[in-house]
Motif scaffolding. Structure first.
Motif, mmCIF file in Angstrom:
data_model
loop_
_atom_site.group_PDB
_atom_site.id
_atom_site.type_symbol
_atom_site.label_atom_id
_atom_site.label_comp_id
_atom_site.label_asym_id
_atom_site.label_seq_id
_atom_site.Cartn_x
_atom_site.Cartn_y
_atom_site.Cartn_z
ATOM 1 N N SER A 289 0.825 -1.209 0.000
ATOM 2 C CA SER A 289 0.000 0.000 0.000
ATOM 3 C C SER A 289 0.858 1.257 0.000
ATOM 4 O O SER A 289 0.583 2.211 -0.742
ATOM 5 N N ASP A 290 1.910 1.266 0.795
ATOM 6 C CA ASP A 290 2.810 2.415 0.863
ATOM 7 C C ASP A 290 3.490 2.654 -0.485
ATOM 8 O O ASP A 290 3.519 3.787 -0.980
ATOM 9 N N CYS A 291 4.016 1.605 -1.075
ATOM 10 C CA CYS A 291 4.701 1.738 -2.369
ATOM 11 C C CYS A 291 3.756 2.224 -3.451
ATOM 12 O O CYS A 291 4.070 3.149 -4.197
ATOM 13 N N LEU A 292 2.571 1.623 -3.530
ATOM 14 C CA LEU A 292 1.637 1.994 -4.589
ATOM 15 C C LEU A 292 1.047 3.381 -4.378
ATOM 16 O O LEU A 292 0.770 4.084 -5.353
ATOM 17 N N SER A 293 0.884 3.784 -3.142
ATOM 18 C CA SER A 293 0.415 5.151 -2.880
ATOM 19 C C SER A 293 1.425 6.168 -3.372
ATOM 20 O O SER A 293 1.054 7.201 -3.954
ATOM 21 N N LYS A 294 2.689 5.883 -3.156
ATOM 22 C CA LYS A 294 3.739 6.792 -3.626
ATOM 23 C C LYS A 294 3.851 6.758 -5.149
ATOM 24 O O LYS A 294 4.061 7.787 -5.785
ATOM 25 N N ASP B 72 11.216 3.523 -14.574
ATOM 26 C CA ASP B 72 11.745 4.567 -15.466
ATOM 27 C C ASP B 72 11.003 5.888 -15.262
ATOM 28 O O ASP B 72 11.618 6.955 -15.209
ATOM 29 N N ASP B 73 9.668 5.811 -15.153
ATOM 30 C CA ASP B 73 8.890 7.034 -14.931
ATOM 31 C C ASP B 73 9.248 7.683 -13.599
ATOM 32 O O ASP B 73 9.364 8.895 -13.502
ATOM 33 N N LEU B 74 9.412 6.862 -12.574
ATOM 34 C CA LEU B 74 9.804 7.413 -11.273
ATOM 35 C C LEU B 74 11.161 8.084 -11.357
ATOM 36 O O LEU B 74 11.378 9.144 -10.780
ATOM 37 N N HIS B 75 12.065 7.456 -12.088
ATOM 38 C CA HIS B 75 13.406 8.022 -12.230
ATOM 39 C C HIS B 75 13.372 9.365 -12.961
ATOM 40 O O HIS B 75 14.091 10.291 -12.596
ATOM 41 N N LEU B 76 12.520 9.477 -13.970
ATOM 42 C CA LEU B 76 12.422 10.731 -14.732
ATOM 43 C C LEU B 76 11.716 11.831 -13.946
ATOM 44 O O LEU B 76 12.087 13.002 -14.033
ATOM 45 N N LEU B 77 10.687 11.458 -13.206
ATOM 46 C CA LEU B 77 9.856 12.465 -12.552
ATOM 47 C C LEU B 77 10.288 12.816 -11.135
ATOM 48 O O LEU B 77 9.986 13.882 -10.639
ATOM 49 N N VAL C 26 16.770 3.064 -3.980
ATOM 50 C CA VAL C 26 15.354 3.228 -3.675
ATOM 51 C C VAL C 26 14.512 2.791 -4.870
ATOM 52 O O VAL C 26 13.512 2.098 -4.722
ATOM 53 N N LEU C 27 14.910 3.169 -6.079
ATOM 54 C CA LEU C 27 14.174 2.774 -7.285
ATOM 55 C C LEU C 27 14.173 1.261 -7.447
ATOM 56 O O LEU C 27 13.195 0.690 -7.910
ATOM 57 N N ASP C 28 15.260 0.610 -7.071
ATOM 58 C CA ASP C 28 15.327 -0.845 -7.188
ATOM 59 C C ASP C 28 14.285 -1.521 -6.305
ATOM 60 O O ASP C 28 13.776 -2.588 -6.637
ATOM 61 N N GLU C 29 13.925 -0.902 -5.174
ATOM 62 C CA GLU C 29 12.912 -1.480 -4.295
ATOM 63 C C GLU C 29 11.554 -1.496 -4.972
ATOM 64 O O GLU C 29 10.753 -2.387 -4.748
ATOM 65 N N ASP D 37 1.412 6.220 -7.170
ATOM 66 C CA ASP D 37 0.249 6.957 -7.678
ATOM 67 C C ASP D 37 0.507 8.451 -7.789
ATOM 68 O O ASP D 37 -0.098 9.125 -8.614
ATOM 69 N N LEU D 38 1.385 8.967 -6.965
ATOM 70 C CA LEU D 38 1.689 10.402 -7.013
ATOM 71 C C LEU D 38 2.424 10.798 -8.290
ATOM 72 O O LEU D 38 2.267 11.921 -8.777
ATOM 73 N N PHE D 39 3.228 9.885 -8.838
ATOM 74 C CA PHE D 39 4.125 10.253 -9.929
ATOM 75 C C PHE D 39 3.917 9.475 -11.222
ATOM 76 O O PHE D 39 4.432 9.873 -12.262
ATOM 77 N N VAL D 40 3.178 8.364 -11.179
ATOM 78 C CA VAL D 40 3.072 7.495 -12.345
ATOM 79 C C VAL D 40 1.610 7.151 -12.592
ATOM 80 O O VAL D 40 0.871 6.868 -11.657
#
Length: 79
Positions: free
Chosen positions: A40-45, A63-68, A75-78, A47-50
């Motif tokens: 839930s925590d991961c998907l909530s975060k 990739d979208d998280l890395h760009l935005l 952290v991205l690997d998690e 949802d903010l950017f992707v």
């Protein structure tokens, strides 16, 4: 099948699955609160950017998280 594919594939009444209603269980059906909270925590975060429906793979989400959102690679690997 991984969590990403399950979230993309599962629909309820022709609507995307609301990840806030997902509960991860063990093989006996007992809820695993720590994994459920982590998901839930991961998907909530995310949802903010992707926009999850517009992605095709879990790598697209990363990739979208890395760009935005500039995040360290560990952290991205998690996600």
């Amino acid at each position: 099948m991984n969590v990403y594919h399950a979230l993309k594939m599962i629909q309820i009444e022709h609507q995307p699955l609301n990840h806030r209603q997902v509960v991860i269980t063990d093989e006996n059906g007992k809820p695993l609160s720590q994994l459920t909270d982590l998901l839930s925590d991961c998907l909530s975060k995310i949802d903010l950017f992707v926009d999850l429906p517009s992605t095709d793979t879990a790598s697209d989400v990363s990739d979208d998280l890395h760009l935005l959102k500039p995040l360290p690679n560990d952290v991205l690997d998690e996600y």
